[in-house]
Design an enzyme around this catalytic site. Sequence first.
Site, PDB file in Angstrom:
ATOM      1  N   THR A 177      33.305  34.905  33.809  1.00 53.15           N
ATOM      2  CA  THR A 177      32.506  35.780  35.248  1.00 53.15           C
ATOM      3  C   THR A 177      33.045  36.761  35.724  1.00 53.15           C
ATOM      4  O   THR A 177      31.860  37.612  36.347  1.00 53.15           O
ATOM      5  CB  THR A 177      33.868  34.925  37.102  1.00 53.15           C
ATOM      6  OG1 THR A 177      33.798  33.517  36.129  1.00 53.15           O
ATOM      7  CG2 THR A 177      33.479  35.451  37.659  1.00 53.15           C
TER       8      THR A 177
ATOM      9  N   ASP B  34      31.425  32.144  28.115  1.00 51.66           N
ATOM     10  CA  ASP B  34      32.879  31.191  28.823  1.00 51.66           C
ATOM     11  C   ASP B  34      33.621  31.385  27.616  1.00 51.66           C
ATOM     12  O   ASP B  34      33.885  30.630  26.587  1.00 51.66           O
ATOM     13  CB  ASP B  34      32.168  29.864  29.282  1.00 51.66           C
ATOM     14  CG  ASP B  34      33.129  29.396  30.394  1.00 51.66           C
ATOM     15  OD1 ASP B  34      32.648  29.272  31.652  1.00 51.66           O
ATOM     16  OD2 ASP B  34      33.910  28.866  30.103  1.00 51.66           O
TER      17      ASP B  34
ATOM     18  N   THR C 162      38.879  34.537  32.397  1.00 48.45           N
ATOM     19  CA  THR C 162      39.666  34.312  32.659  1.00 48.45           C
ATOM     20  C   THR C 162      41.019  33.432  31.816  1.00 48.45           C
ATOM     21  O   THR C 162      42.235  33.607  32.296  1.00 48.45           O
ATOM     22  CB  THR C 162      40.682  34.082  34.139  1.00 48.45           C
ATOM     23  OG1 THR C 162      40.066  33.556  34.980  1.00 48.45           O
ATOM     24  CG2 THR C 162      39.562  35.830  34.931  1.00 48.45           C
TER      25      THR C 162
HETATM   26  N1  ASP Z   1      34.839  30.410  33.082  1.00 47.16           N
HETATM   27  C1  ASP Z   1      35.123  31.508  33.279  1.00 47.16           C
HETATM   28  C2  ASP Z   1      35.527  31.969  31.800  1.00 47.16           C
HETATM   29  O1  ASP Z   1      37.105  31.627  31.581  1.00 47.16           O
HETATM   30  C3  ASP Z   1      36.269  31.512  34.698  1.00 47.16           C
HETATM   31  C4  ASP Z   1      36.557  33.899  34.577  1.00 47.16           C
HETATM   32  O2  ASP Z   1      35.739  34.077  33.730  1.00 47.16           O
HETATM   33  O3  ASP Z   1      36.925  33.687  35.529  1.00 47.16           O
HETATM   34  O4  ASP Z   1      35.225  32.330  31.214  1.00 47.16           O
END
Ligand code: ASP
Length: 358
Positions: free
Chosen positions: A31, A74, A106
């Site tokens: 993200t 991702d 995350t």
């Molecule tokens: N789906 C994303 C990832 O982990 C979520 C994020 O970055 O918060 O790449």
Amino acid sequence: MQSDYYQYFDLITAGGAQPESSILLIYTGGTIGMDTDENGVLVPLDFERIMDKLPELRRFRYRLRLIAPFVPLDSSDMGTAEWLLLAEVIRAHYAEFDAFVILHGTDTMAFTASALSFLLENLKKPVILTGSQIPIGASRTDARENFISALEVAASRTNGQATVPEVCICFSNVLLRGNRSSKVATSNFTAFASENYPSLAQIGIQLDFNKSHIIKPNSLPFLVHTRMDNRVTILKMFPSMMPDLVKARLSNPALRGVVLESYGSGNFPTSPWLVAAMQEATERGVLLLNISQCSGGAISQGRYATSSQLNRIGVVSGRDLTTEAAITKMMFVLGQSENSHQNRQLLEQVLCGEMSEN
Ligand code: ASP
């Protein structure tokens, strides 16, 4: 390193010819690297334009080089191949930079941080992972704060040495040991917690480091490991497990290691079929590592009758490991040799602060 996979950018900052610190930024995806296009759809940000999104980077007196992949991931798609590649990128640039900041999704950040902590042995420099809950291109983003805090933590020095020579997660005003962290919230800004180990710094008006809990580097040479083994699985206990389904997993001939998520302080159902299936697996050389489903506290194998049989059949106590640290430690240990006795001993040791001493 594959240069057709990565692009490099040197960011022009106030560091000039005599920067206070040199930091390699490694963007992986997630993200944090998103922006909204004219239709309001989330798309990967062209990281060449990062200075437009974070103009305050120019004011830092750091030398910053950014490595970005042509295809950002991702973090759900990160795995052993990507962890080994990240370790290799750090190895290749270790002498040239004082610190490393990894921008990461995350969802699996705690797995990547745990894996890197095992792969980067005798680390003397900070490796700080960060990301965000809201894209860097959005007005209420937490990316700006997380990114800048991660840079300041990475650049921090005490008596001429890196203040935090560890793999850490820096997120929402707190610095956590990477292999003690878990993602605990999908929508709060405070997305990570470390239930079984104190935070390494509070990031408020100042960086307030918890120095007594930060690893002191040893004098052994930095060593990057190049092998992990993913012939592993996680088996979480739940009431009324169906024998055939569980036995099929434990008897799979490819299997080399299992993380068992037991109840409370390490307890298992006493069903004879389960004990027999676990015993049969250990006799084939499969490593079994017991951790708790509870996020806080350690297991105490043998305390109740329901866990005393585990010592007898050779299940290793994972004490207060997180699931993320347990599975990546298993992959790391199994990558080191084919000798299950040696691997078992390595699994029992505290390798890089990932669990408490007995
Ligand atoms: N789906 C994303 C990832 O982990 C979520 C994020 O970055 O918060 O790449």
